[in-house]
Design a protein around this motif. Structure first.
Motif, PDB file in Angstrom:
ATOM      1  N   ARG A  79       1.774   9.452  -5.677  1.00  0.00           N
ATOM      2  CA  ARG A  79       2.116  11.024  -5.488  1.00  0.00           C
ATOM      3  C   ARG A  79       3.237  11.453  -6.565  1.00  0.00           C
ATOM      4  O   ARG A  79       3.453  12.763  -7.041  1.00  0.00           O
ATOM      5  N   ARG A 125       1.851  12.055  -9.783  1.00  0.00           N
ATOM      6  CA  ARG A 125       1.318  13.606  -9.864  1.00  0.00           C
ATOM      7  C   ARG A 125       2.067  14.517  -9.966  1.00  0.00           C
ATOM      8  O   ARG A 125       2.039  15.489 -10.340  1.00  0.00           O
ATOM      9  N   ARG A 126       3.212  14.344  -9.153  1.00  0.00           N
ATOM     10  CA  ARG A 126       4.351  15.317  -8.940  1.00  0.00           C
ATOM     11  C   ARG A 126       4.864  15.498 -10.331  1.00  0.00           C
ATOM     12  O   ARG A 126       5.093  16.543 -10.979  1.00  0.00           O
ATOM     13  N   PHE A 177      11.467   2.912  -1.035  1.00  0.00           N
ATOM     14  CA  PHE A 177      10.973   4.106  -1.333  1.00  0.00           C
ATOM     15  C   PHE A 177      11.396   4.816  -2.451  1.00  0.00           C
ATOM     16  O   PHE A 177      10.663   5.539  -3.103  1.00  0.00           O
ATOM     17  N   PRO A 214       9.985   4.789   9.410  1.00  0.00           N
ATOM     18  CA  PRO A 214      10.182   3.320   9.383  1.00  0.00           C
ATOM     19  C   PRO A 214       9.595   2.597   7.803  1.00  0.00           C
ATOM     20  O   PRO A 214       8.858   2.514   7.610  1.00  0.00           O
ATOM     21  N   MET A 215      10.895   3.040   6.866  1.00  0.00           N
ATOM     22  CA  MET A 215      10.585   2.417   5.723  1.00  0.00           C
ATOM     23  C   MET A 215      11.790   2.137   5.042  1.00  0.00           C
ATOM     24  O   MET A 215      13.074   2.709   5.367  1.00  0.00           O
ATOM     25  N   ARG A 216      11.932   1.444   3.956  1.00  0.00           N
ATOM     26  CA  ARG A 216      13.127   0.876   3.365  1.00  0.00           C
ATOM     27  C   ARG A 216      13.561   2.000   2.428  1.00  0.00           C
ATOM     28  O   ARG A 216      12.670   2.244   1.738  1.00  0.00           O
ATOM     29  N   ARG A 266       0.761  -1.135   0.177  1.00  0.00           N
ATOM     30  CA  ARG A 266      -0.135   0.012   0.150  1.00  0.00           C
ATOM     31  C   ARG A 266       0.885   1.398   0.061  1.00  0.00           C
ATOM     32  O   ARG A 266       0.675   2.225  -0.762  1.00  0.00           O
ATOM     33  N   LEU A 267       1.850   1.214   0.753  1.00  0.00           N
ATOM     34  CA  LEU A 267       2.745   2.390   0.909  1.00  0.00           C
ATOM     35  C   LEU A 267       3.575   2.732  -0.520  1.00  0.00           C
ATOM     36  O   LEU A 267       3.548   3.846  -0.995  1.00  0.00           O
ATOM     37  N   GLU A 325       0.908   4.468  -2.624  1.00  0.00           N
ATOM     38  CA  GLU A 325       0.826   5.628  -2.303  1.00  0.00           C
ATOM     39  C   GLU A 325       1.862   6.586  -2.709  1.00  0.00           C
ATOM     40  O   GLU A 325       1.772   7.719  -2.911  1.00  0.00           O
ATOM     41  N   ILE A 326       2.981   6.055  -2.518  1.00  0.00           N
ATOM     42  CA  ILE A 326       4.453   6.907  -2.900  1.00  0.00           C
ATOM     43  C   ILE A 326       4.350   7.123  -4.243  1.00  0.00           C
ATOM     44  O   ILE A 326       4.522   8.266  -4.692  1.00  0.00           O
TER      45      ILE A 326
END
Ligand SMILES: Nc1ncnc2c1ncn2[C@@H]1O[C@H](COP(=O)(O)OP(=O)(O)O)[C@@H](O)[C@H]1O
Ligand SMILES: [Mg+2]
Lengths: 327, 263
Positions: B10, B13-14, B102, B96-98, B2-3, B6-7
């Motif tokens: 975004r 869109r950017r 990311f 808390p993410m790799r 999910r993360l 979501e990244i």
């Protein structure tokens, strides 16, 4: 909640040669200078405390926070936070803390504030209803609404700081680290942020460490204060104690309306005279500012006056000069 | 998962907001592509085929390589390096993410925007101007899609890896640039690898670069088929894995260095 024992952090900094052939000599020989950014610091912080970590620029505050948040590995000493050693198992550790560095943002530069906040929901896996609850609470308290849809890069410093505070708390961390959260802000913005910090500590029971070089932050927020300078912990105790024992003297600047031969007044000393301007020094314990002003105005005609609070540098200088901590 | 989504969303869109820049890039890509076509055709000098490439084949090659410039970030990608230099990396380490995941998620959004705004558009423009070759069968079409995705993953893992020296030196830009020059040459971006002497080809195939670009063209124009095709896809995937693994390892050392020396 936080135990720090004999903590050290030393940096090796390359010393550059000066003068003739400096470039060549820099290539051939490297000289290092050891900076003891944090030098044998120990303290314990209990759950629910709001502690002020005070010191002038370059004192070692950020370095301490970086070690507490796992961004730096100590050169020596022990450090246990939340039952973990911060720089080990980074991902698990940072999931339960919140961090705000006044100098930079955790938000994504190009994204509107709300987009960043919603992304953090997924980063920290915050349940949707909890997220919404927190977001609406913080939006009200920090008045985020006017700029929720503005990209972070177009925010003012104060707005950015408010957004960052919100971002640091959405996942209900038990522990919040704030590194100079009021730096560069005007009086009104500072006050709003102080109120918010107090609210989070009181209502949510969040343990907070706040670094600052602004004595007023500490005066308004903290009961306990730790003072660091040149990497060494100079004081750790109640703010009241600090005040009674070391507080620098306050100064009252008075512009007299006419020339007086004798300007003395009870409870204060005249330390400087410049034409019609007189500088008095007085200590908090002997007389209040308003009392002193009324004493002076009874005797002399005053045109203008200002109270000058002792700054942190002066306080620290006194701590050194009077060697009051060498016990 | 999910993360990641979501990244990516975004990031997509950017990059979509930089449409004007994409348009300018598109025009440049098309123009330089035409220049390259004319140079390569001069090389043909009336011959119908050179080193297995027909005239429509070589035009297709040019169109394709121009179309994926932005998608593969062939002209440089310094974002990770930049985040080390600005110190933004610290903020990412406090989450808390790799890091690898990311950045991959962000690049997914970037690549998607570029394949749409610049990749597909450029192919359409060239398709209108010239006779291009197109995938002939369903299997080949599927292979083309696979190889295009793999080439992007390969380019990402490569870009990630060569950005990491930023953790060691404040002047890593030069290293990264060198990396890109190598990639241009050995990937077959300057001209199809088949045009080059045997030994150069052999050297090239010791590196991952041909699989970033040359293989995509080979699969697309259909000079590969059957087990050859499968083999190329597998080698691409193997390189992706190898570089990803290496990136993770170097990143680990880099972060360890950062937390000891301080940012
Ligand atoms: N990464 C680093 N490398 C070298 N010296 C550093 C580094 N970080 C901090 N320092 C030095 O350590 C000292 C303490 O810095 P810092 O913790 O940032 O102080 P503060 O936050 O209290 O202003 C300063 O002298 C600073 O120059
Ligand atoms: Mg600092």
């Amino acid at each position: 909640m936080i135990q720090v024992h004999n903590l050290h952090k030393h940096f090796k900094v390359t010393r550059h040669h000066q003068g003739r052939l400096a470039g060549v000599r820099n290539l051939l020989t490297r000289e290092y200078r050891l900076v003891k950014a944090v030098d044998n610091v120990s303290f314990t912080i209990q759950t629910g405390e709001l502690v002020g970590y005070l010191g002038p620029n370059g004192a070692g505050k950020s370095t301490t926070i970086k070690m507490l948040t796992g961004l730096l590995v100590p050169t020596g000493g022990d450090l246990v936070v939340n039952g973990r050693i911060p720089h080990q198992s980074r991902q698990q550790y940072v999931a339960n803390i919140g961090v705000v560095f006044g100098q930079r943002t955790t938000l994504w530069w190009d994204l509107p504030v709300i987009e960043s906040l919603e992304l953090l929901q997924h980063v920290y896996r915050v349940p949707a209803d909890r997220f919404r609850q927190n977001l609406s609470e913080f939006t009200d308290l920090l008045d985020l609404k006017p700029f929720l849809h503005t990209p972070v890069r177009s925010l003012s410093l104060g707005q950015r700081m408010r957004a960052d505070l919100c971002a640091a708390l959405l996942h209900d961390p038990a522990l919040l680290f704030l590194d100079e959260p009021t730096i560069g802000l005007d009086v009104v913005a500072k006050e709003r942020i102080r109120q918010f910090i107090q609210h989070v500590n009181r209502e949510r029971g969040t343990t907070i460490i706040l670094t600052t070089h602004d004595l007023q932050d500490v005066e308004k927020l903290c009961e306990r204060v730790m003072i660091i300078d040149h990497g060494r912990l100079l004081f750790d105790g109640q703010l009241n104690d600090l005040r009674e024992r070391f507080d620098g003297r306050r100064e009252l600047l008075v512009d007299m309306a006419e020339a007086y031969e004798d300007v003395s007044v009870e409870g204060a000393q005249v330390v400087a005279r410049d034409g019609w301007q007189v500088t008095y020094q007085f200590s908090r314990s002997s007389v209040t500012a308003s009392e002193l002003i009324s004493r002076i105005s009874q005797r002399y005609r005053i045109r203008d006056l200002a109270v000058r609070e002792p700054d942190i540098e002066a306080t620290i200088r006194r701590i050194y000069e009077e060697r009051l901590l060498e016990t | 998962m999910r993360l990641f989504w979501e990244i990516t969303r975004r990031s997509f869109r950017r990059f979509m907001t930089y449409r004007a820049a994409a348009l300018a890039g598109l025009v440049t890509n098309v123009f330089f592509g035409l220049l390259r076509v004319s140079v390569l055709l001069a090389l043909y000098d009336g011959r119908p085929e050179v080193a297995g490439y027909t005239v429509p084949g070589i035009i297709t090659y040019t169109a394709l390589t121009q179309a994926v410039i932005a998608y593969l970030s062939l002209f440089g990608w310094f974002d990770l390096m930049q985040s080390v230099y600005t110190g933004e990396i610290a903020a990412d380490l406090l989450k808390p993410m790799r890091l690898f995941t990311f950045w991959l998620a962000q690049d997914t959004g970037r690549a998607a925007v570029n394949i749409l705004l610049r990749g597909v558009t450029i192919m359409i423009i060239y398709g209108l101007l010239f006779d291009l070759t197109y995938p002939q069968t369903a299997v080949q079409t599927l292979a083309v899609i696979l190889t295009i995705i793999l080439s992007w993953l390969l380019s990402f893992t490569w870009r990630f890896l060569i950005n990491l020296p930023a953790f060691w030196t404040p002047n890593a830009r030069g290293i990264v640039r060198l990396g890109y020059v190598l990639a241009w040459f050995f990937s077959g971006f300057l001209m199809p690898l088949r045009f080059l002497p045997d030994w150069v080809q052999r050297v090239a195939y010791l590196t991952p670069f041909p699989h970033m670009l040359n293989s995509v063209v080979d699969v697309y124009v259909g000079v590969l088929s059957g087990t050859e095709l499968l083999r190329v896809l597998l080698i691409q995937a193997a390189w992706v894995l190898a570089l990803a693994l290496m990136g993770q390892l170097v990143l680990k050392t880099a972060v360890r260095r950062l937390v000891i020396l301080g940012g």
